[in-house]
Structures are given as structure tokens and as C-alpha cells.
Design a protein around this motif. Sequence first.
Motif, short mmCIF file in Angstrom:
data_model
loop_
_atom_site.label_atom_id
_atom_site.label_comp_id
_atom_site.label_asym_id
_atom_site.label_seq_id
_atom_site.Cartn_x
_atom_site.Cartn_y
_atom_site.Cartn_z
N ASN A 177 31.78 0.81 1.82
CA ASN A 177 33.11 1.38 1.92
C ASN A 177 33.12 2.44 3.00
O ASN A 177 32.13 3.11 3.25
N THR B 103 44.43 -1.23 -4.92
CA THR B 103 44.23 -0.44 -3.70
C THR B 103 44.67 0.99 -3.90
O THR B 103 44.01 1.95 -3.47
N LYS C 281 46.81 -6.68 -6.30
CA LYS C 281 45.97 -6.13 -5.23
C LYS C 281 46.48 -4.78 -4.77
O LYS C 281 45.71 -3.85 -4.50
N SER C 282 47.79 -4.63 -4.68
CA SER C 282 48.38 -3.35 -4.27
C SER C 282 48.06 -2.25 -5.27
O SER C 282 47.74 -1.11 -4.91
N GLN D 231 42.15 2.79 -6.02
CA GLN D 231 40.93 3.06 -5.27
C GLN D 231 41.10 4.28 -4.37
O GLN D 231 40.23 5.13 -4.27
N ARG D 232 42.23 4.37 -3.71
CA ARG D 232 42.49 5.51 -2.84
C ARG D 232 42.60 6.80 -3.64
O ARG D 232 42.22 7.87 -3.18
#
Length: 782
Positions: free
Chosen positions: A58, A40, A36-37, A43-44
Motif C-alpha cells: 500500500n 475504499t 467497492k466505494s 480504508q482511507r
Amino acid sequence: MENMASSELHMNPLEIWHAYRLPLILGIFIILTLIKSELTLRQRHKGPSASSLPGSPNTIDKNTLDWSSPKTDVGAKLRGLDDDHVENVTIIAPTKVLGKGIPKRITGNKSVRKAATRAASFDNGKDKVQPLVFYSSLLGTTKTTASEFVKALNSWRNSSDAETFNLLEAKLHDLSEIELDDYFISPPKGELDIKYFYLMIIPSYNIDTIMNTFLEHLQETHNDFRIDTAPLEALLGYSVFGLGDLEGWPTEEEGFCSQAKEVDKWLARLTGKKRAFPLGMGDVKSDATERLQEWRFGVQEVFLEILSGRGLGDGVVGSGDPVESDEEDAVEEEEEDGDEAVEGASRTREAARGKRVDDVEDLGLMIQKESPSSSLVPIDFTAYKSSNHSIRPNSVQIKEMVPKSSPTYAALTKQGYTIVGSHSGVKICRWTKSALRGRGSCYKFSFYGIKSHLCMETTPSLSCSNKCVFCWRHGTNPVGTTWRWVVDPPEEIFKGVKEGHYKKIKMMKGVPGVRAERFAEAMRIRHCALSLVGEPIFYPHINEFTTMLHKEHISSFLVCNAQHPDQLAALKPVTQLYVSIDASNRESLRKIDRPLHRDFWERFQRCLEILREKRFQQRTVFRLTLVKGFNVEDEVEGYADLVARSLPCFVEIKGVTYCGTSTSSSAGLTMQNVPFYAEVTEFVTALNDALAKRGLEYGIAAEHAHSCCVLLASTRFRRDGKWCTLIDYDKFFECLESGKSFMPEDYMGPPTPEWALWGNGGFNPEDERVDRKGRKKEIAEI
């Protein structure tokens, strides 16, 4: 030790799970956290996911996303669902910072589509491309240009190699002849393997023509909530070419090819940005031929791209989505800033600026204060924008209907019309010329006692809301559904049309054969036929105009086209009121009258009801114009039903008159559509029988064979066994000036003369019949 290992091997799975569950759960949790990290962080780094669903928006950083760029399409990120899928949309988008940054929230139901449907699927091995060329022409120049373009395009297609095998020959369509709904709400319905491509050749005029109606249609289609925002996206593509006059409009901002630019803009929206080739523009007085040829070469390249399976090409996000113009971006930005903003956010911004917020109810008062004229002008609330928080028209400029510099003015004056003011006209009738020379009057003399040389034919409105196939002024008079022009005072129109009529009468004094006594009589107008061209009741002050006629004891025969029920209901009594009944059913009326109103049939029905209400207040007449192939065959029963519904005083049945112009033939009318007089009388007899079957008291009263016209009359106008269709004009004015209510029977005239009755031909024996070369015509004994 060996015994312990052996005991562990003999443990069952449940015992193993209980022994090692804590380390396993902890390990799985650590692995999922790491995954998940990582996602993330990605995505950023990359920005919002293109696959995120509308239901899970979003938060978009306005500093990392350029909303002013035409390539940034939030809607494109919402197209991952099926066509029929509807999600509850909540999108947070940045707005222009006004003091404190306030986000704009858009909520509601948003229909989204697959990105694949943005481009029409084309199987280059099976599908065929059908180019459709649309044009509009006022005086025939654009028609000629479009015809030559289609000929050149088809010639290229036929002479090319196998690459154009699946390209069908281009078809030409006049925008004034087609049903717009059949082509511009959805693509034509044809064979599944035929894909359509639209080509538009659009002239620009500074007057209201069918192009104004077409643009209104495109805009209404785009704004209609019942229709998808891109109903034409199934098209392979489109392209527009504009013809203009640089002498009249030196720059594009002043109107050069402005209507072509408007068509290009609206088609971009309706097709989902399927502009296949840039807008072309040419000056009709200099480089139009060269520019059109360049545009055609570009279109041909597009066809080759499509036929080879490459679609509209690459290079732009969306596989062929053309980059929209600055004007379109500005409009889209205005829509985002206005229409989509919720009321609360809007009022918050207004409060932050310290400005007032006006309700819709206040618009009328504001407009009245700002309008320099007291005339009632239709207001389109969608055309108003907020500027400094006061409601002002969005570039609303009231113009003249027929400016002196317009091609319409030149065309109508060439045809013999005298244009009065900016929207009225007068013309001397051919029957007036005939009556001055003692060669006979029109059917109005046989039926109602009107001498043609005492009659003035005029109209206070040259504009019409129909494009009838039998109209003599195809394309040369303005069209429109609402009055949006300068309104001339009725006093000026009345004075101008009289002067114009007398001037034309004086021009006849040197014509051989004109009788001196009739010439002297013609210098005093006794009758006015409001049926020249256009729609008389369209004029906002028609009641004032007819009052001026009656004040000078000029009778009024007013003809309307059954498309303006409100104006018809408000019309004050005239000497005789006509309503054109050109068809007995909806489809036939659409084909022959080609009305501009979408609710034309409902308007037609309402006018019939109004005519029924007026039948005891004034003489009412159905005018039937018979056109073979359009409204004659198998429509007798339908016409009888219409008569039963309105119960008019009279029914005039007249064969169409063919004017023999190229514009008539382009409207689908030829000499084959003109009925013989024997066919007209056969129709009249059948209609009379159909009325009798329904128990309606009508009869065939009179005829005028020379005009191919027959009169059916209600037995209300039968006295002592004789037809009395003539009018006592002195009695009419006496009744009108008395201020008391009166009926049509109160000004019924003497019996219809014997020579005008049914079966006697209807030609006045005091006049002399001549052939087309002016020689006396011998009438064979029957």
C-alpha cells in the motif's frame, strides 16, 4: 393478458436469461461498485490494512503514519503468512526530507512469520518453565552473586504454592564454560514440554574478557544472513541484570554496566523483543544486593504471569513486546537509513547534497590517512558509519590490554607476575627457585640441557584465544581472537621483562639454601621460555622480539596453541618451536581447549601443516598435556595420526598439573583428572607402538619423572646409536648469524646424559631431591 402470463410461465430458463440479462448485469455492476466505494472510504478512514500482503504494498502517507514511533512496526503488518512463506517484497517508505522528498525503496526477499510465533506457545496445564541463569566472572565475585541468586530463586520456587508446580529449578551456566552456539543460536534442544527462560547476570570490565567474545557472538548471530533474525524467539522471555562499579564509571555513558546494556540490546533483537523484565543494574560497592533482590522479585512475578497463562503481560502492542530503548531505536533507524537503501537512491541523495560518494576500495586509503599509527590494525567494516561523508571509526578507542586499574592487573600481580607495559608479563618459575637451591631443574634440562636458573619465563601477550580447562590462570588473563589493543614497542618489552626477571632473581638472595655460584650465574639470562601465559605469537612484533633475544645469545623456546596459522607461518626460526596438541579430534579439542574461534578445528589443521613445512628449518615439538577424562582414553591412534601428518622432531607427553584453585574446579578439573606417572608412561608406550605400526621412525628417548613428562624423539636425533636430544646453543647462534639456511641437525648437541634416558628417572645426580618440607628425600633402591 392471461394468455401472455401463461406463456411466460411456460418459458425455459434460457429464454428467461435472454429476456432479462441486461437489467440483471446492470444491477450486479451497480451493487459491486457501491461495495467497492464503501470499502475504499473505510480504508482511507482507518489507514493501511494490517492484512495487506507484501507482494501488494500500500502507498503509505507519511503525514498520517509516525515512523519514529516504536509502536509502528511495518514488519508486524507482514506477519500474516506461514513461517516458510517467502514473498518478493517491495516496500515504499518515507525517508527524512533532504531538499526534495525522495522515497526509499526496499526490495528483495523477505521471510515473514505468523504473529502467533512471536510469543512462544505455552500450555499452562502441561508445559514447564526452565529458567537458565548465565553469568561471567573474572575473579569469582559474579559467580558467588549468581550462585546466591539461583539459590534464592529455587528456594522461592520450592516454598511457593501450586502456582509454581510447573516451574523447574533454575540452572546456572558460566559463559566461559559453555558452547555459545548451543544456547545463543537456538534455544537448547530438550523435551517438547519444556520452555526456556534466560536470565543474565553480567559484570562490566574495562578490559577484554569472555564478555567481549560473548557480545561479538550475539552480534555476529544477528548479522549472519544464514541465521534467522530472531533465532531465539522460541524462548518464553529473558531479562538482564548488570553489575558495575560506580567509582570506576560514575555514569552509564562512561561504562557503568555497559556490557549488560549491550547484552540486553542484542537479546532483544535475537528473541524478537522478548524482554520480560527491565534491565536491572547495581553497584557492587553499595546497592548491588538490594537492586538484585528487587530484580529477582520482578522476575518471580513474570514467572507467575507465564505460569498462569498470561504470557509476558499486556499493555504493549505485540502482547509482551517491550518498548525498545532510545539507543535501539537509533540503531534501527541507522540501519534503515543505511543498509537497506539501494545504491541508486543513496547516490541520488549524495548528488543532491553536492557531496562525494566513496567506494569500498577507498576505505583503506582513508583509514591510513586518518590513523596516527602505522601498525596494522584489523578493520571491521561493519563498525564504520558515514559522518559528513568521510569514513571514520564508530567510536573506536584502542585501549590497553591490562590497564593498571583493572582487576586482571591486580590478580596477575598477586600471583607473582610482573606486568610489563600494557600487555606483557614475566614471572620467575618454581623450577628456577629449585635450581638456585640445588634441588633440581625442570624437564628442559634433562631433555635439552637448559639449566632452569638461567631461564627467563615471559610472554609479550597476556591474551589468549583459548580457555583451556587445565590453565592456571582461569579467568584472570584477557581473551580475544584478534589484536585490538595498544601495541607496545618490542624494545620496551625486551628491556622491561629482563629488568623484571633480574629483580625477582635478586629477591632470592636471602632465601635459605640458595647457592652463591648459581645465584651469580642467574644474573645472565641464557634461555627464554615464551610460554608463561597467553599466546606469544599473538603479539604483532614477535619476530622483532625473538631477534632481540638471539642478538644477546638468549635461546628461544616458543609455545603456541595452534589457533593462529597466519602468525605461525610468518614466524622466523626460533631455537625450538612448540605447538600444543591437546586433543586428537574436533570434539575433544573443543571440550578441553574451549577455543574462542568458531573455525578452531580448521585453524588447528592448518597449523599442523605449517609445522610439517618447518620441520627441516628448526626443531619442532608436539606438546601433549594429558588430562584424564578429557584426552587420554581411546585417543592414542588419533594422536598417532596427527604425528604422521606433521612429523615433528619431538613429542613431549606430560601429565596435567593441578593448581588446586576454585577456578580450576569450576572449569571441570579436579585431582581425579591428574594422571599418575605410571598412566603417562603407559600412554607413551602405546603411542610409540602406534607410530611404529605406521612405519614412523620415532622412539622413547628421555624422561623426567619428577615433572611427569616423557620425550618421544625422531631418529633424526640419534647418532652412533645414542640419543642426542640436547642442543648446542653456541652452534645455533653461529648458524643463525651466518645468514645461511640450516637444519635442526646442524645444532644437535652431545648425547643425552645417561641419567636422563628412558628408564632412569631423569633427575640430575648433581642436585639433591627434597620433599615438600625441604627435607632430603630418600630414594629407594630398585
